[in-house]
Motif scaffolding. Structure first.
Motif, PDB file in Angstrom:
ATOM      1  N   LEU A   1       0.934  -1.212   0.093  1.00 51.40           N
ATOM      2  CA  LEU A   1      -0.047  -0.165   0.263  1.00 51.40           C
ATOM      3  C   LEU A   1       0.825   1.368   0.054  1.00 51.40           C
ATOM      4  N   THR A   2       1.881   1.213   0.914  1.00 54.00           N
ATOM      5  CA  THR A   2       2.991   2.287   0.706  1.00 54.00           C
ATOM      6  C   THR A   2       3.481   2.780  -0.231  1.00 54.00           C
ATOM      7  N   VAL A   3       4.015   1.585  -1.015  1.00 53.07           N
ATOM      8  CA  VAL A   3       4.634   1.861  -2.610  1.00 53.07           C
ATOM      9  C   VAL A   3       3.453   2.164  -3.531  1.00 53.07           C
ATOM     10  N   GLN A   4       2.305   1.707  -3.493  1.00 52.74           N
ATOM     11  CA  GLN A   4       1.474   2.117  -4.713  1.00 52.74           C
ATOM     12  C   GLN A   4       0.958   3.358  -4.473  1.00 52.74           C
ATOM     13  N   LEU A   5       0.656   3.693  -3.173  1.00 47.86           N
ATOM     14  CA  LEU A   5       0.048   5.059  -2.808  1.00 47.86           C
ATOM     15  C   LEU A   5       1.017   6.123  -3.288  1.00 47.86           C
ATOM     16  N   ALA A   6       2.399   5.896  -2.749  1.00 53.02           N
ATOM     17  CA  ALA A   6       3.160   6.873  -2.929  1.00 53.02           C
ATOM     18  C   ALA A   6       3.502   6.992  -4.596  1.00 53.02           C
ATOM     19  N   ALA A   7       3.221   6.169  -5.381  1.00 51.79           N
ATOM     20  CA  ALA A   7       3.475   6.083  -6.655  1.00 51.79           C
ATOM     21  C   ALA A   7       2.299   6.904  -7.392  1.00 51.79           C
ATOM     22  N   GLU A   8       1.234   6.546  -6.849  1.00 53.64           N
ATOM     23  CA  GLU A   8      -0.018   7.314  -7.102  1.00 53.64           C
ATOM     24  C   GLU A   8       0.084   8.811  -6.946  1.00 53.64           C
ATOM     25  N   LEU A   9       0.527   9.240  -5.750  1.00 54.38           N
ATOM     26  CA  LEU A   9       0.565  10.570  -5.520  1.00 54.38           C
ATOM     27  C   LEU A   9       1.733  11.116  -5.774  1.00 54.38           C
ATOM     28  N   ARG A  10       2.841  10.469  -6.734  1.00 50.94           N
ATOM     29  CA  ARG A  10       4.053  10.940  -7.352  1.00 50.94           C
ATOM     30  C   ARG A  10       4.057  12.751  -7.535  1.00 50.94           C
ATOM     31  N   ASP A  11       2.880  13.137  -8.233  1.00 46.08           N
ATOM     32  CA  ASP A  11       2.975  14.374  -8.827  1.00 46.08           C
ATOM     33  C   ASP A  11       2.007  15.230  -7.733  1.00 46.08           C
ATOM     34  N   THR A  12       2.032  14.979  -6.466  1.00 43.64           N
ATOM     35  CA  THR A  12       1.495  15.761  -5.418  1.00 43.64           C
ATOM     36  C   THR A  12       2.645  15.988  -4.368  1.00 43.64           C
ATOM     37  N   PRO A  13       2.413  16.951  -3.513  1.00 45.66           N
ATOM     38  CA  PRO A  13       3.370  17.129  -2.187  1.00 45.66           C
ATOM     39  C   PRO A  13       3.603  15.848  -1.226  1.00 45.66           C
ATOM     40  N   ILE A  14       2.467  15.129  -1.401  1.00 48.00           N
ATOM     41  CA  ILE A  14       2.206  13.957  -0.199  1.00 48.00           C
ATOM     42  C   ILE A  14       3.432  13.050  -0.235  1.00 48.00           C
ATOM     43  N   LYS A  15       3.848  13.014   0.943  1.00 54.58           N
ATOM     44  CA  LYS A  15       4.761  11.536   0.946  1.00 54.58           C
ATOM     45  C   LYS A  15       4.179  10.496   1.811  1.00 54.58           C
ATOM     46  N   VAL A  16       4.502   9.369   1.183  1.00 55.04           N
ATOM     47  CA  VAL A  16       3.872   8.072   1.828  1.00 55.04           C
ATOM     48  C   VAL A  16       5.029   7.022   2.241  1.00 55.04           C
ATOM     49  N   ASN A  17       5.213   6.537   3.600  1.00 56.01           N
ATOM     50  CA  ASN A  17       6.402   5.921   3.845  1.00 56.01           C
ATOM     51  C   ASN A  17       5.703   4.888   4.984  1.00 56.01           C
ATOM     52  N   SER A  18       6.575   3.657   5.028  1.00 54.19           N
ATOM     53  CA  SER A  18       6.204   2.710   6.041  1.00 54.19           C
ATOM     54  C   SER A  18       7.286   2.757   7.055  1.00 54.19           C
ATOM     55  N   ALA A  19       6.887   2.875   8.356  1.00 50.48           N
ATOM     56  CA  ALA A  19       7.893   2.977   9.473  1.00 50.48           C
ATOM     57  C   ALA A  19       7.914   1.566  10.318  1.00 50.48           C
ATOM     58  N   ASP A  20       8.827   0.892  10.447  1.00 50.61           N
ATOM     59  CA  ASP A  20       9.156  -0.282  11.342  1.00 50.61           C
ATOM     60  C   ASP A  20       9.889   0.260  12.754  1.00 50.61           C
ATOM     61  N   PRO A  21       8.802   0.087  13.615  1.00 51.82           N
ATOM     62  CA  PRO A  21       9.239   0.661  15.123  1.00 51.82           C
ATOM     63  C   PRO A  21      10.390  -0.363  15.891  1.00 51.82           C
ATOM     64  N   ARG A  22      10.556  -1.499  15.217  1.00 49.59           N
ATOM     65  CA  ARG A  22      11.416  -2.513  15.926  1.00 49.59           C
ATOM     66  C   ARG A  22      10.887  -2.910  17.324  1.00 49.59           C
ATOM     67  N   PHE A  23      11.572  -3.817  17.678  1.00 53.36           N
ATOM     68  CA  PHE A  23      10.703  -4.724  18.823  1.00 53.36           C
ATOM     69  C   PHE A  23      10.768  -3.856  20.028  1.00 53.36           C
ATOM     70  N   THR A  24       9.440  -3.349  20.422  1.00 57.39           N
ATOM     71  CA  THR A  24       9.350  -2.483  21.313  1.00 57.39           C
ATOM     72  C   THR A  24       8.334  -3.172  22.559  1.00 57.39           C
ATOM     73  N   ALA A  25       8.593  -2.691  23.645  1.00 54.44           N
ATOM     74  CA  ALA A  25       7.903  -3.145  24.888  1.00 54.44           C
ATOM     75  C   ALA A  25       6.635  -2.429  24.890  1.00 54.44           C
ATOM     76  N   THR A  26       5.500  -3.395  24.318  1.00 56.87           N
ATOM     77  CA  THR A  26       4.039  -2.817  24.372  1.00 56.87           C
ATOM     78  C   THR A  26       3.190  -4.062  24.976  1.00 56.87           C
ATOM     79  N   ASP A  27       1.981  -3.598  24.827  1.00 56.71           N
ATOM     80  CA  ASP A  27       0.938  -4.776  25.245  1.00 56.71           C
ATOM     81  C   ASP A  27       0.876  -5.885  24.097  1.00 56.71           C
ATOM     82  N   LEU A  28       1.198  -5.201  23.055  1.00 59.50           N
ATOM     83  CA  LEU A  28       1.168  -6.312  21.639  1.00 59.50           C
ATOM     84  C   LEU A  28       2.012  -7.507  21.725  1.00 59.50           C
ATOM     85  N   ASN A  29       3.204  -7.350  22.762  1.00 53.96           N
ATOM     86  CA  ASN A  29       3.975  -8.395  22.920  1.00 53.96           C
ATOM     87  C   ASN A  29       4.396  -8.743  24.333  1.00 53.96           C
TER      88      ASN A  29
END
Ligand code: NAP
Length: 244
Positions: A177-205
């Protein structure tokens, strides 16, 4: 991107964990921040705590599985702000029953995809018209190193044993989704990126992660505040680019 009080951000799944940290940090930088949560009591309490610090934070009901909440949230933002400068797609789940391809319960795999991919896509589509109205819109998808297809195929990788088909594949799909949306919006000022938080102490784990929540939130915050010459269509952790 310089943040200012005229800028408005929305963070999903923000009543706790990494999302809550992102909300607090963006607000401390002077932004008006909408704290998205599916549970009004938890979301309201989290927003109230940040408001006590004098921050411009407000709860907004947003359940990725309930499309009417996405429509209502978009209508509210349109009416009260007329635009959205930053969208952080942070909400995400794991599920019992998820597991390796040979063992995963297919309903569990579907459940995880429903939130992490379809739900995030639905939020993005609901909010995109508002992000287009920003002078410099930023969309950050909170992905995971577990979504890297390259790393999943590396037997020497630190997390090679963590083969949750539903979760890992949902984050790989989110990266698409990040890659395709960034490509779809390439002629706009919008930037789309994926962030990897890495292994972080939260309820999720069950708080087994080895990073603090502050460390886990840092990359998503950086990508939310990218300057005009920043990247789009990328996948990053706090050390740099992640392999796809
Ligand atoms: P967390 O503390 O469990 O927070 C997850 C948040 O998502 C909660 O606020 C949860 O709300 C919300 N959420 C779940 N389903 C939702 C839905 N249908 N609608 C709206 N909100 C929903 O986990 P976290 O570690 O902060 O995770 C944040 C993001 O980072 C996730 O996308 C996760 O996959 C990603 N991530 C985390 C790690 C890590 O090591 N922690 C590593 C890589 C990626 P409730 O409180 O109502 O359940």
């Amino acid at each position: 991107m310089q943040s200012s009080s005229s800028q408005i951000a929305l963070v999903t799944g923000a009543n706790k964990g990494i999302g809550l940290e992102i909300v607090g940090t963006l607000a401390r930088k002077g932004m008006r921040v909408l704290l998205g949560a599916r549970n009004a009591k938890l979301g309201g309490a989290a927003a109230a705590q940040l408001k006590e610090e004098g921050l411009d934070v407000q709860f907004i009901e947003l359940d990725l599985g309930r499309p009417e909440t996405l429509r209502d949230a978009a209508a509210w933002i349109e009416k009260h702000a007329g635009k959205l400068d930053v969208l952080v797609n942070n909400a995400g789940i794991t599920s019992t029953g998820d597991g390796s391809p040979a063992k995963a319960d297919i309903d569990a795999v579907r459940r995880v995809f429903e939130t992490n991919f379809f739900g995030t896509l639905a939020v993005t589509q609901a909010m995109l018209p508002l992000v287009r109205k920003s002078e410099a819109g930023r969309i950050v998808n909170v992905s995971s190193g577990l979504g890297s297809i390259t790393l999943n195929g590396d037997p020497a990788w630190e997390f090679a044993g963590v083969k949750f088909l539903g979760y890992n594949a949902s984050k790989a799909a989110l990266n698409m989704l990040t890659v395709q949306l960034a490509a779809e919006l390439r002629d706009t000022p919008i930037k789309v990126n994926s962030a990897d938080p890495r292994f972080t102490a939260t309820d999720l784990n069950q708080h087994r992660g080895y990073q603090t929540i502050e460390q886990g939130a840092a990359e998503a915050i950086r990508l939310a505040l990218l300057p005009e010459d920043g990247p789009t269509g990328g996948f990053f952790n706090s050390s740099g680019a992640n392999p796809w």
